[in-house]
Design a protein around this motif. Structure first.
Motif, short mmCIF file in Angstrom:
data_model
loop_
_atom_site.label_atom_id
_atom_site.label_comp_id
_atom_site.label_asym_id
_atom_site.label_seq_id
_atom_site.Cartn_x
_atom_site.Cartn_y
_atom_site.Cartn_z
N HIS A 243 0.86 -1.19 0.00
CA HIS A 243 0.00 0.00 0.00
C HIS A 243 0.89 1.23 0.00
N VAL A 244 0.68 2.11 -0.98
CA VAL A 244 1.48 3.32 -1.10
C VAL A 244 0.56 4.53 -1.17
N LYS A 245 1.11 5.69 -0.85
CA LYS A 245 0.32 6.91 -0.92
C LYS A 245 0.07 7.30 -2.37
N THR A 246 1.15 7.38 -3.15
CA THR A 246 1.05 7.86 -4.52
C THR A 246 1.86 6.99 -5.46
N VAL A 247 1.29 6.65 -6.60
CA VAL A 247 2.01 6.00 -7.69
C VAL A 247 2.06 6.99 -8.84
N ILE A 248 3.24 7.16 -9.39
CA ILE A 248 3.41 8.00 -10.57
C ILE A 248 4.04 7.13 -11.65
N ALA A 249 3.44 7.13 -12.82
CA ALA A 249 3.93 6.28 -13.91
C ALA A 249 3.89 7.05 -15.21
N THR A 250 4.82 6.70 -16.08
CA THR A 250 4.77 7.28 -17.41
C THR A 250 3.52 6.77 -18.11
N GLU A 251 3.10 7.51 -19.11
CA GLU A 251 1.86 7.17 -19.80
C GLU A 251 1.89 5.76 -20.39
N ASP A 252 3.05 5.34 -20.93
CA ASP A 252 3.12 3.99 -21.49
C ASP A 252 3.11 2.91 -20.42
N ALA A 253 3.62 3.19 -19.24
CA ALA A 253 3.54 2.22 -18.13
C ALA A 253 2.10 2.11 -17.66
N ALA A 254 1.39 3.21 -17.62
CA ALA A 254 0.00 3.20 -17.18
C ALA A 254 -0.86 2.38 -18.14
N SER A 255 -0.60 2.51 -19.42
CA SER A 255 -1.41 1.78 -20.39
C SER A 255 -1.06 0.30 -20.45
N SER A 256 0.16 -0.06 -20.00
CA SER A 256 0.57 -1.47 -20.09
C SER A 256 0.14 -2.31 -18.90
N SER A 257 -0.34 -1.69 -17.82
CA SER A 257 -0.90 -2.44 -16.68
C SER A 257 -0.64 -1.75 -15.35
N GLY A 258 0.11 -0.68 -15.33
CA GLY A 258 0.50 -0.04 -14.08
C GLY A 258 -0.63 0.24 -13.13
N ALA A 259 -1.77 0.65 -13.63
CA ALA A 259 -2.87 1.04 -12.75
C ALA A 259 -3.63 -0.17 -12.23
N SER A 260 -3.33 -1.38 -12.70
CA SER A 260 -4.14 -2.52 -12.29
C SER A 260 -3.31 -3.68 -11.74
N GLU A 261 -2.18 -3.40 -11.14
CA GLU A 261 -1.39 -4.46 -10.54
C GLU A 261 -2.09 -4.98 -9.29
N PRO A 262 -2.37 -6.29 -9.20
CA PRO A 262 -3.12 -6.81 -8.04
C PRO A 262 -2.35 -6.72 -6.73
N TRP A 263 -1.05 -6.59 -6.76
CA TRP A 263 -0.21 -6.52 -5.56
C TRP A 263 -0.01 -5.08 -5.08
N LEU A 264 -0.54 -4.11 -5.82
CA LEU A 264 -0.29 -2.71 -5.51
C LEU A 264 -1.59 -1.96 -5.21
N GLU A 265 -1.65 -1.40 -4.00
CA GLU A 265 -2.78 -0.55 -3.62
C GLU A 265 -2.27 0.88 -3.45
N TYR A 266 -3.02 1.85 -3.88
CA TYR A 266 -2.56 3.23 -3.80
C TYR A 266 -3.73 4.16 -3.54
N GLU A 267 -3.42 5.32 -2.95
CA GLU A 267 -4.42 6.35 -2.72
C GLU A 267 -4.59 7.23 -3.97
N THR A 268 -3.47 7.51 -4.64
CA THR A 268 -3.49 8.38 -5.81
C THR A 268 -2.63 7.78 -6.91
#
Length: 93
Positions: free
Chosen positions: A37-62
């Motif tokens: 669980h992290v406060k904030t995840v920041i990813a490049t646009e290509d990382a976000a589109s490749s799965s960054g926002a939906s990793e089952p092991w990663l919870e985030y507030e923002t």
């Protein structure tokens, strides 16, 4: 976040740290029983589109998707790796 990366004193005052790379984040998650669980995840646009926002092991507030120039400023990297890049702000234990 750039200040968290560069200043030990600031990290201690804020009781936070920035972890770079999805691989390192995954290793920390594995060490914590499979979930991080992290406060904030920041990813490049290509990382976000490749799965960054939906990793089952990663919870985030923002979750924030940024351009490569912004990621370079945050991380201090001269070049962002192909396929995207991810950093996260975590509370220190």
């Amino acid at each position: 976040l750039a200040k968290l990366r560069t200043s030990n004193r600031y990290r201690a005052e804020q009781n936070k740290v920035v972890l770079n790379t999805k691989t390192l984040l995954r290793e920390v998650a594995d060490g914590l029983g499979g979930k991080l669980h992290v406060k904030t995840v920041i990813a490049t646009e290509d990382a976000a589109s490749s799965s960054g926002a939906s990793e089952p092991w990663l919870e985030y507030e923002t979750y924030v998707s940024v351009t490569e120039p912004v990621m370079k400023k945050i991380t201090g990297l001269e070049a962002v790796p192909a396929g995207g890049y991810m950093v996260a702000e975590l509370d220190l234990p």
